[in-house]
Design an enzyme around this catalytic site. Sequence first.
Site, PDB file in Angstrom:
ATOM      1  N   ARG A 198       0.811  -1.224   0.000  1.00 62.47           N
ATOM      2  CA  ARG A 198       0.000   0.000   0.000  1.00 62.47           C
ATOM      3  C   ARG A 198       0.840   1.268   0.000  1.00 62.47           C
ATOM      4  O   ARG A 198       0.358   2.334  -0.399  1.00 62.47           O
ATOM      5  CB  ARG A 198      -0.976  -0.055   1.177  1.00 62.47           C
ATOM      6  CG  ARG A 198      -2.054  -1.097   0.954  1.00 62.47           C
ATOM      7  CD  ARG A 198      -2.905  -1.284   2.165  1.00 62.47           C
ATOM      8  NE  ARG A 198      -2.503  -2.432   2.953  1.00 62.47           N
ATOM      9  CZ  ARG A 198      -2.740  -2.553   4.256  1.00 62.47           C
ATOM     10  NH1 ARG A 198      -3.343  -1.585   4.897  1.00 62.47           N
ATOM     11  NH2 ARG A 198      -2.375  -3.640   4.890  1.00 62.47           N
ATOM     12  N   GLU A 228       1.486  -5.933  13.389  1.00 61.16           N
ATOM     13  CA  GLU A 228       0.358  -6.075  14.331  1.00 61.16           C
ATOM     14  C   GLU A 228      -0.185  -7.499  14.262  1.00 61.16           C
ATOM     15  O   GLU A 228      -0.633  -8.050  15.245  1.00 61.16           O
ATOM     16  CB  GLU A 228      -0.746  -5.059  13.971  1.00 61.16           C
ATOM     17  CG  GLU A 228      -1.871  -4.998  14.996  1.00 61.16           C
ATOM     18  CD  GLU A 228      -3.027  -4.085  14.585  1.00 61.16           C
ATOM     19  OE1 GLU A 228      -3.027  -3.561  13.459  1.00 61.16           O
ATOM     20  OE2 GLU A 228      -3.940  -3.935  15.414  1.00 61.16           O
TER      21      GLU A 228
END
Length: 178
Positions: free
Chosen positions: A61, A98
């Site tokens: 991204r 994460e």
Amino acid sequence: MTAEYIKSVVKTVPDYPKPGILFRDVTSVLEDHKAFSSCISLLVEKYQGMGFTKIAGTEARGFLFGAPLAIEMGIGFVPVRKPNKLPREVVSESYELEYGMDTLEIHKDAIEPGDKVLLIDDLLATGGTIAASAKLIRSLGGEVNHAGFVINLPDLGGEKKLSTLDIESYSICEFEGE
Ligand SMILES: O=P(O)(O)OC[C@H]1O[C@H](OP(=O)(O)OP(=O)(O)O)[C@H](O)[C@@H]1O
Ligand SMILES: Nc1ncnc2[nH]cnc12
């Protein structure tokens, strides 16, 4: 107003890619021309004139925001990629996310000693991705002191982690305590 508008466009998907993760989906920003182009304008406004010689964006991204920003700022774009995607000689760095572990690579000859590199990604969470990217660039003699994002998740501590590495973060919007 613009940053607020961009934030309002981000869609949130619970339990993706794993239970308990609130996924902030930046693809909804890309689908909205006003939001997407405003992201690039805000990043140009923030970083133009600071002497950057290259922009590095992290797969996948980070490519979507880093590449148009590089064109607007009139400098080159360097992709930081997931393993085994780059054809020339690379340096590699593993890091924690994460929701898992990953490795990033950069072409050895893409950074010249003394390059002043701006790191760009869609989102800052734990800061692991940008810390690994900065380590790669610094190992090649590039300077990295700034990283720009569309979204920051302050609860995950990325901004603090990056400041301990001498990297100043800027984010267009934040999602806190949600
Ligand atoms: O601050 P961090 O905890 O490192 O997390 C942020 C990174 O996680 C996401 O990418 P992801 O690794 O999911 O890859 P993708 O862009 O290929 O989907 C996001 O696009 C950032 O690059
Ligand atoms: N919560 C999240 N939403 C979207 N991308 C992420 N990358 C790491 N954490 C994320």
